[in-house]
Design a protein around this motif. Structure first.
Motif, PDB file in Angstrom:
ATOM      1  N   ALA A 127       0.834  -1.205   0.000  1.00  0.00           N
ATOM      2  CA  ALA A 127       0.000   0.000   0.000  1.00  0.00           C
ATOM      3  C   ALA A 127       0.871   1.259   0.000  1.00  0.00           C
ATOM      4  CB  ALA A 127      -0.927  -0.007   1.216  1.00  0.00           C
ATOM      5  N   GLU A 128       1.939   1.256   0.804  1.00  0.00           N
ATOM      6  CA  GLU A 128       2.847   2.402   0.810  1.00  0.00           C
ATOM      7  C   GLU A 128       3.510   2.583  -0.554  1.00  0.00           C
ATOM      8  OE1 GLU A 128       5.626   1.811   3.923  1.00  0.00           O
ATOM      9  OE2 GLU A 128       4.128   1.913   5.534  1.00  0.00           O
ATOM     10  N   ARG A 129       3.927   1.467  -1.163  1.00  0.00           N
ATOM     11  CA  ARG A 129       4.533   1.558  -2.485  1.00  0.00           C
ATOM     12  C   ARG A 129       3.551   2.109  -3.502  1.00  0.00           C
ATOM     13  NH1 ARG A 129       5.625  -3.946  -5.473  1.00  0.00           N
ATOM     14  NH2 ARG A 129       3.349  -3.739  -5.499  1.00  0.00           N
ATOM     15  N   GLU A 130       2.291   1.656  -3.410  1.00  0.00           N
ATOM     16  CA  GLU A 130       1.275   2.131  -4.349  1.00  0.00           C
ATOM     17  C   GLU A 130       1.030   3.627  -4.170  1.00  0.00           C
ATOM     18  OE1 GLU A 130      -1.228   1.470  -7.552  1.00  0.00           O
ATOM     19  OE2 GLU A 130       0.233   0.145  -6.584  1.00  0.00           O
ATOM     20  N   GLU A 131       1.009   4.091  -2.922  1.00  0.00           N
ATOM     21  CA  GLU A 131       0.816   5.515  -2.677  1.00  0.00           C
ATOM     22  C   GLU A 131       1.975   6.335  -3.253  1.00  0.00           C
ATOM     23  OE1 GLU A 131      -1.711   7.171  -1.485  1.00  0.00           O
ATOM     24  OE2 GLU A 131      -2.886   5.324  -1.269  1.00  0.00           O
ATOM     25  N   VAL A 132       3.185   5.826  -3.071  1.00  0.00           N
ATOM     26  CA  VAL A 132       4.347   6.536  -3.626  1.00  0.00           C
ATOM     27  C   VAL A 132       4.272   6.580  -5.148  1.00  0.00           C
ATOM     28  CG1 VAL A 132       6.851   6.455  -3.890  1.00  0.00           C
ATOM     29  CG2 VAL A 132       5.821   6.036  -1.659  1.00  0.00           C
ATOM     30  N   ASN A 133       3.913   5.450  -5.765  1.00  0.00           N
ATOM     31  CA  ASN A 133       3.811   5.415  -7.226  1.00  0.00           C
ATOM     32  C   ASN A 133       2.706   6.337  -7.732  1.00  0.00           C
ATOM     33  OD1 ASN A 133       5.899   3.566  -7.434  1.00  0.00           O
ATOM     34  ND2 ASN A 133       4.540   1.796  -7.359  1.00  0.00           N
ATOM     35  N   LYS A 134       1.568   6.357  -7.014  1.00  0.00           N
ATOM     36  CA  LYS A 134       0.496   7.252  -7.413  1.00  0.00           C
ATOM     37  C   LYS A 134       0.930   8.708  -7.319  1.00  0.00           C
ATOM     38  CE  LYS A 134      -3.433   4.274  -6.217  1.00  0.00           C
ATOM     39  NZ  LYS A 134      -4.621   4.113  -5.340  1.00  0.00           N
TER      40      LYS A 134
END
Length: 276
Positions: free
Chosen positions: A195-202
Motif C-alpha cells: 500500500a505504501e509503495r502504491e501511494e508513492v507510485n500514485k
C-alpha cells in the motif's frame, strides 16, 4: 535426564514460538542500525544530489530521427563507460559460519586438490572379532561397547517413535498455529508495504502528469510569445519603412519636420555637420 512425555517433540515448536512472536518488524529494526546515520547506498555516488529523474517530459522522443539520435548517444557513452565497484567502500559482511575450523580445513583440502573422504561408518558396525583379534580381550570389549551403542540408538529411535505417535498430532497442531500467526503477520506487513509503495507510485505519477501539463502549457506560451514577437517585429519593420518613406518624401518636397520629428531633424543636422 528424563523429560515429560512430548517434550522432545514439542521442543521444536516451543523454541520457534519466541522467534515467531518477535516478527519481521523486529528483525528489520535490528538491521536498521546500518543506516542509522541516514545515508543510503546511492549517496556514495558522486554528484548524486544533481540527479533527479522525475519529473521529465520529452515530447520529441516520438520522432524516429530523435529516437535514433538518442540511441546513438547512449551507445557512444556506453563504449566509454567504465563500471564502478559500488561495494568497494562497504565493509565485508560478518560470516561466522564460514570461519569454522571444519570449513577452513575443507577449503584447504579443495585448494590442495585432495579427494574428499567419506563418512566413517565403522563406529556403527558391530562385527565379531576374527582371527588373531579374537584372542584379544580389548577387541571383544570394543565389540561389546559398539553393540551396546547400537542398542541404545535403537532404544532412542523406539522412544522417539512412541512419543511421535502419542504427541506428534498435538505438536503439529501447535506448530501450525505458530506458522499461521507468522504468516498473518508477514502478510499484514507485505500488504502495508504494498500500500505504501502504491501511494508513492500514485504520487509520483500525479506529479509527473501535473508537471507535464505545466511544461506543455509553458511551451505553448513560449511558442505564442515567439510568434507574437515575430509579428510585432514584422509590423515594426513595416512602420519603420513607412516612416523612412515619409521622411524622404518630406525632404524631397522641402518640408521642415523638425517640430514633428525632432529626433530625425537632430540626426540630419549631426550628419551634415560631420560631413562638413
Amino acid at each position: 535426564q528424563a523429560q515429560s512425555p512430548g517434550a522432545a517433540v514439542l521442543g521444536a515448536g516451543a523454541r520457534s514460538a519466541p522467534r515467531a512472536r518477535e516478527g519481521p518488524r523486529a528483525s528489520r529494526r535490528r538491521g536498521a542500525g546500518a543506516m542509522a546515520d541516514g545515508r543510503l547506498l546511492f549517496m556514495d555516488n558522486e554528484y548524486h544530489a544533481l540527479v533527479d529523474a522525475l519529473p521529465y517530459i520529452d515530447t520529441q522522443l516520438g520522432s524516429v530521427e530523435v529516437a535514433r539520435q538518442v540511441k546513438d548517444l547512449i551507445d557512444e557513452e556506453m563504449t566509454q563507460f567504465e563500471p564502478r565497484d559500488y561495494l568497494a567502500d562497504l565493509p565485508y559482511p560478518a560470516l561466522p559460519l564460514f570461519n569454522s575450523e571444519v570449513l577452513k580445513s575443507e577449503m584447504e583440502r579443495m585448494d590442495g586438490g585432495q579427494p574428499m573422504t567419506g563418512v566413517d561408518v565403522s563406529r556403527y558396525q558391530v562385527e565379531q572379532p576374527q582371527g588373531l583379534p579374537a584372542q584379544d580381550h580389548a577387541s571383544w570389549r570394543k565389540a561389546a561397547t559398539s553393540a551396546q551403542m547400537q542398542l541404545e540408538y535403537n532404544r532412542l529411535r523406539l522412544t522417539n517413535l512412541e512419543m511421535l505417535e502419542r504427541w506428534g498430532g498435538k505438536a503439529w497442531i501447535a506448530h501450525t498455529a505458530v506458522v499461521r500467526a507468522t504468516e498473518r503477520e508477514l502478510l499484514q506487513e507485505v500488504t502495508g508495504l504494498r500500500a505504501e509503495r502504491e501511494e508513492v507510485n500514485k504520487k509520483r505519477k500525479l506529479d509527473q502528469i501535473s508537471c507535464g501539463n505545466e511544461l506543455r502549457r509553458l511551451a505553448y506560451e513560449l511558442d505564442r510569445y515567439r510568434f507574437d514577437n515575430s509579428e510585432v517585429e514584422g509590423a515594426m519593420g513595416q512602420i519603420e519603412a513607412e516612416v523612412g518613406r515619409l521622411r524622404q518624401m518630406a525632404a524631397d518636397r522641402g518640408i521642415d519636420i523638425a517640430e514633428v520629428d525632432p529626433e530625425y531633424a537632430a540626426a540630419v543636422r549631426a550628419e551634415a555637420a560631420a560631413q562638413t
